[in-house]
Design an enzyme around this catalytic site. Structure first.
Site, PDB file in Angstrom:
ATOM      1  N   TYR A   1      -8.509 -23.352 -26.584  1.00  0.00           N
ATOM      2  CA  TYR A   1      -7.360 -23.812 -27.180  1.00  0.00           C
ATOM      3  C   TYR A   1      -7.270 -23.132 -28.416  1.00  0.00           C
ATOM      4  CZ  TYR A   1      -4.539 -26.610 -30.379  1.00  0.00           C
ATOM      5  OH  TYR A   1      -3.833 -26.827 -31.233  1.00  0.00           O
TER       6      TYR A   1
ATOM      7  N   CYS B   1       1.385  -3.916  -3.486  1.00  0.00           N
ATOM      8  CA  CYS B   1       1.900  -4.971  -4.592  1.00  0.00           C
ATOM      9  C   CYS B   1       2.886  -4.344  -5.517  1.00  0.00           C
ATOM     10  CB  CYS B   1       0.787  -5.643  -5.002  1.00  0.00           C
ATOM     11  SG  CYS B   1      -0.431  -6.377  -3.759  1.00  0.00           S
TER      12      CYS B   1
ATOM     13  N   ASP C   1      -5.145  -8.673   6.634  1.00  0.00           N
ATOM     14  CA  ASP C   1      -3.832  -9.640   6.981  1.00  0.00           C
ATOM     15  C   ASP C   1      -3.846  -9.572   8.775  1.00  0.00           C
ATOM     16  OD1 ASP C   1      -2.940  -9.464   4.709  1.00  0.00           O
ATOM     17  OD2 ASP C   1      -1.042  -8.338   4.811  1.00  0.00           O
TER      18      ASP C   1
HETATM   19  P1  FAD Z   1      -2.520  -3.101   4.814  1.00  0.00           P
HETATM   20  O1  FAD Z   1      -2.719  -3.138   3.278  1.00  0.00           O
HETATM   21  O2  FAD Z   1      -1.269  -3.288   5.291  1.00  0.00           O
HETATM   22  O3  FAD Z   1      -3.247  -1.982   5.440  1.00  0.00           O
HETATM   23  C1  FAD Z   1      -3.103  -1.573   6.937  1.00  0.00           C
HETATM   24  C2  FAD Z   1      -3.137  -0.034   7.076  1.00  0.00           C
HETATM   25  O4  FAD Z   1      -3.523  -0.030   8.338  1.00  0.00           O
HETATM   26  C3  FAD Z   1      -1.736   0.385   7.082  1.00  0.00           C
HETATM   27  O5  FAD Z   1      -1.806   1.490   5.811  1.00  0.00           O
HETATM   28  C4  FAD Z   1      -1.439   0.807   8.370  1.00  0.00           C
HETATM   29  O6  FAD Z   1      -0.536   2.209   8.340  1.00  0.00           O
HETATM   30  C5  FAD Z   1      -2.717   0.914   8.831  1.00  0.00           C
HETATM   31  N1  FAD Z   1      -2.510   1.001  10.170  1.00  0.00           N
HETATM   32  C6  FAD Z   1      -2.100   0.123  11.228  1.00  0.00           C
HETATM   33  N2  FAD Z   1      -2.494   0.133  12.450  1.00  0.00           N
HETATM   34  C7  FAD Z   1      -3.108   1.480  12.422  1.00  0.00           C
HETATM   35  C8  FAD Z   1      -3.615   2.296  13.596  1.00  0.00           C
HETATM   36  N3  FAD Z   1      -3.592   1.883  14.748  1.00  0.00           N
HETATM   37  N4  FAD Z   1      -4.218   3.521  13.401  1.00  0.00           N
HETATM   38  C9  FAD Z   1      -4.356   3.647  12.014  1.00  0.00           C
HETATM   39  N5  FAD Z   1      -3.848   2.998  10.904  1.00  0.00           N
HETATM   40  C10 FAD Z   1      -3.199   2.017  11.148  1.00  0.00           C
HETATM   41  N6  FAD Z   1      -0.453  -9.536  -2.004  1.00  0.00           N
HETATM   42  C11 FAD Z   1      -0.884 -10.254  -3.085  1.00  0.00           C
HETATM   43  O7  FAD Z   1      -1.950 -10.972  -2.841  1.00  0.00           O
HETATM   44  N7  FAD Z   1      -0.265 -10.247  -4.295  1.00  0.00           N
HETATM   45  C12 FAD Z   1       0.978  -9.430  -4.336  1.00  0.00           C
HETATM   46  O8  FAD Z   1       1.657  -9.600  -5.239  1.00  0.00           O
HETATM   47  C13 FAD Z   1       1.338  -8.953  -3.146  1.00  0.00           C
HETATM   48  N8  FAD Z   1       2.472  -8.167  -3.268  1.00  0.00           N
HETATM   49  C14 FAD Z   1       3.151  -7.271  -2.069  1.00  0.00           C
HETATM   50  C15 FAD Z   1       4.164  -6.612  -2.249  1.00  0.00           C
HETATM   51  C16 FAD Z   1       4.613  -6.105  -1.079  1.00  0.00           C
HETATM   52  C17 FAD Z   1       5.775  -5.354  -1.184  1.00  0.00           C
HETATM   53  C18 FAD Z   1       3.596  -6.049   0.119  1.00  0.00           C
HETATM   54  C19 FAD Z   1       4.138  -5.353   1.465  1.00  0.00           C
HETATM   55  C20 FAD Z   1       2.501  -6.615   0.131  1.00  0.00           C
HETATM   56  C21 FAD Z   1       2.250  -7.518  -0.911  1.00  0.00           C
HETATM   57  N9  FAD Z   1       1.043  -8.151  -1.032  1.00  0.00           N
HETATM   58  C22 FAD Z   1       0.672  -9.008  -1.989  1.00  0.00           C
HETATM   59  C23 FAD Z   1       0.299  -8.300   0.247  1.00  0.00           C
HETATM   60  C24 FAD Z   1      -0.978  -7.522   0.398  1.00  0.00           C
HETATM   61  O9  FAD Z   1      -0.350  -6.360   0.103  1.00  0.00           O
HETATM   62  C25 FAD Z   1      -1.681  -7.344   1.835  1.00  0.00           C
HETATM   63  O10 FAD Z   1      -2.034  -8.820   1.858  1.00  0.00           O
HETATM   64  C26 FAD Z   1      -2.719  -6.336   1.811  1.00  0.00           C
HETATM   65  O11 FAD Z   1      -2.418  -5.117   1.519  1.00  0.00           O
HETATM   66  C27 FAD Z   1      -3.580  -6.530   3.186  1.00  0.00           C
HETATM   67  O12 FAD Z   1      -4.248  -5.372   3.475  1.00  0.00           O
HETATM   68  P2  FAD Z   1      -4.753  -5.065   4.816  1.00  0.00           P
HETATM   69  O13 FAD Z   1      -5.791  -3.823   4.622  1.00  0.00           O
HETATM   70  O14 FAD Z   1      -4.953  -5.945   5.857  1.00  0.00           O
HETATM   71  O15 FAD Z   1      -3.239  -4.377   5.396  1.00  0.00           O
END
Ligand code: FAD
Length: 526
Positions: A430, A42, A287
């Site tokens: 407030y 984020c 996600d």
């Molecule tokens: P991720 O955080 O994406 O982690 C998944 C990980 O799994 C990755 O590092 C990937 O490399 C790894 N992976 C995938 N496949 C494999 C595999 N086969 N083997 C090994 N590793 C693997 N959310 C908010 O609520 N507020 C915000 O302000 C916000 N800002 C954001 C800004 C940006 C630029 C981005 C990109 C996202 C933002 N988000 C925000 C969304 C939030 O970051 C995601 O919802 C959250 O990170 C999801 O978590 P996750 O663990 O499901 O996936």
């Protein structure tokens, strides 16, 4: 007990850390294909903008620190390539060497996140077109803005005006990069209702950022001067130095699907409330999964950090033998553009309409805190609720001051199953610098209660001109406002003159009052 976690950021690392806190003896292995784990995605746009100057501040943990504090076996540069649920193994590829090996598990948590959507357009593989998801993406974009090759980017195009696209655009602007945002919808922040976003659109334009709404990128090519040329579906061309694709994300489900894990109707991994998939001892979170929505029917993809972290924690609790369920998602989110903030929670009007859920709505424009105390401005707060019992269904808010507080109060109220009537009674903090004795939340409650009790009937811009047929249209604003603009056919009867004037009116003719913010017309209608 051996727990294997696929993916080492929000959901995956929450799962691994919680599992360790519940089971000191477990062997916990985390495979992460990227070079970093547990980083703050984020925060990525804000390092590009030099708001967060120190890159290391985004790297919350390292494999070493996680080993020291939680005895986790975290292996970066390791990609899970397949899952065999019968043999209870995952096959892992070491990205540096190409070597593959099988790792056994007692329970596995799939937390691979989502991948940015890259539209299959001609020229989309140009080296100056990027997505923003990982540290490496951020480094590549920042290098172009910094001009590490001696030519700092002066112009950029951001495709997509959702939360990430806007944050990237704000940070480009902050760095002095002339920025164009291209969005296929006719509004920014598609999760919010249209009338909430218009003021922010004007504000963005007033800062010199160009908004191209209702159009899409059609193709990318190299211009004769070597710059990148973006062709839009409206036949316009933009020459630029850099493109960021922020056109949404798709759940990463390939490995799960190939292993026989069921996917849901929206294409995410299907899980129950314990974050269990259909395969024994295979959990999923973040996600990549779809989960039930608090207001809307069926499962939803809500790619946000809060749900991902909480789901990872719930998966760990169940892996470790507890009986913990994940509540539903409501999509609470917020973004800032310069000094302006927009946020929402629950369902919006578009979603309720599409789902056939009956609703009523109120819109109020109070100040963020007492108007006589410096540093505030009016906000636009919209609250949606059930027309029968007043149960809260959703809310959106845009303004400069105190938007986050109101969205969080409403998120909590929706989660608690409160009604629009309950908002009248909330006793919120407030003092003049912080709020008003009648907080915007209370005001929404008052107006909503008035509506449900029949103290006022509302008509909406979307009902014009139909709702005015056979009616007198009364503009109760002052003559100066009327002179600037008014609805065709409206009579100007400023509020102070109404009381006297209405004595002689033909009461059989329906009236349609309006003003600027629904307050003076409410007084007039009473
Ligand atoms: P991720 O955080 O994406 O982690 C998944 C990980 O799994 C990755 O590092 C990937 O490399 C790894 N992976 C995938 N496949 C494999 C595999 N086969 N083997 C090994 N590793 C693997 N959310 C908010 O609520 N507020 C915000 O302000 C916000 N800002 C954001 C800004 C940006 C630029 C981005 C990109 C996202 C933002 N988000 C925000 C969304 C939030 O970051 C995601 O919802 C959250 O990170 C999801 O978590 P996750 O663990 O499901 O996936």
């Amino acid at each position: 007990m051996k727990i294997v976690v696929d993916g080492g950021v929000a959901a995956g690392m929450s799962c691994a850390a919680r599992a360790r806190r519940l089971d000191e003896q477990a062997e916990i292995v985390v495979f992460e294909r990227a070079k970093h784990v547990s980083f703050a995605n984020c925060g990525l746009p804000y390092h590009i903008g030099d708001v967060i100057k120190d890159r290391d501040r985004l790297l919350l943990q390292t494999p070493e620190s996680l080993d020291e504090s939680l005895a986790l076996d975290v292996r970066t540069g390791h990609e899970v390539v397949s899952l065999d649920a019968q043999a209870k193994t995952v096959t892992v590829r070491v990205l540096d060497t190409g070597e593959e090996f099988a790792e056994s598990y007692d329970a596995v948590a799939l937390c691979p996140g989502a991948a940015p959507f890259v539209p299959p357009l001609p020229g989309v593989d140009h080296p100056n077109i990027h997505v923003l998801r990982r540290i490496g993406d951020m480094d590549a974009i920042k290098a172009l803005v910094d001009g590490t090759d001696g030519h700092p980017a002066k112009h950029a195009v951001v495709i997509g005006a959702g939360y990430i696209g806007l944050e990237v655009a704000e940070n480009f602007h902050h760095r002095g990069v002339e920025t164009v945002i291209v969005e296929m919808a006719d509004q920014i922040i598609p999760p919010l209702d249209r009338e909430l976003t218009t003021q922010m659109e004007s504000y963005i334009r007033a800062h010199g950022v160009t908004l191209q709404l209702g159009t899409q990128a059609a193709a990318f090519s190299e211009a004769p001067d070597g710059r990148l040329r973006v062709e839009l579906t409206n036949n316009a061309f933009i020459e630029t130095d850099l493109v960021v694709l922020a056109a949404g994300v798709r759940p990463s489900t390939e490995i799960a699907a190939a292993a026989g894990v069921e996917l849901g109707p929206r294409g995410g991994i299907a899980v129950d409330q314990h974050m269990r998939t259909n395969l024994p001892d295979v959990y999923a979170a973040g996600d990549a999964v779809e989960v039930e929505h608090l207001i809307l029917p069926g499962p939803y993809l809500v790619p946000l950090a809060g749900p991902a972290n909480r789901q990872g924690r719930v998966a760990a609790e169940n892996i470790c033998g507890r009986d913990t369920t994940f509540g539903k998602v409501q999509g609470t989110s917020i973004v800032k553009m310069f000094d302006m903030v927009a946020g929402g929670t629950g369902a919006n009007q578009k979603q309720l309409t599409a789902a056939g859920i009956p609703f009523d709505r109120v819109q109020v424009h109070p100040s963020g805190h007492a108007g006589y105390y410096p540093g505030t401005a009016k906000m636009h707060l919209k609250v949606l609720f059930d027309p029968e019992d007043g149960r809260l269904l959703g809310a959106g808010c845009v303004g400069f001051d105190g938007v986050d507080k109101r969205i969080d109060v409403l998120a909590t109220a929706i989660r608690a199953g409160m009604t629009i009537y309950d908002l009248q009674d909330l006793e919120l903090a407030y003092a003049p610098p912080f709020g008003s004795a009648k907080d915007p939340i209370n005001m929404a409650g008052f107006v909503g209660s008035n509506l449900l009790k029949g103290d006022v009937a509302l008509w909406y811009p979307s009902e014009y001109p139909g709702a005015t047929e056979g009616a007198r249209i009364i503009d109760v604003r002052g003559p100066e406002e009327f002179a600037v603009w008014h609805l065709p056919g409206a009579e100007n009867l400023p509020l102070p003159t109404n009381r006297e004037a209405c004595g002689s009116w033909d009461t059989s003719v329906p009236l349609r009052d309006y003003c600027a913010e629904r307050f003076r017309s409410y007084l007039a209608s009473r």
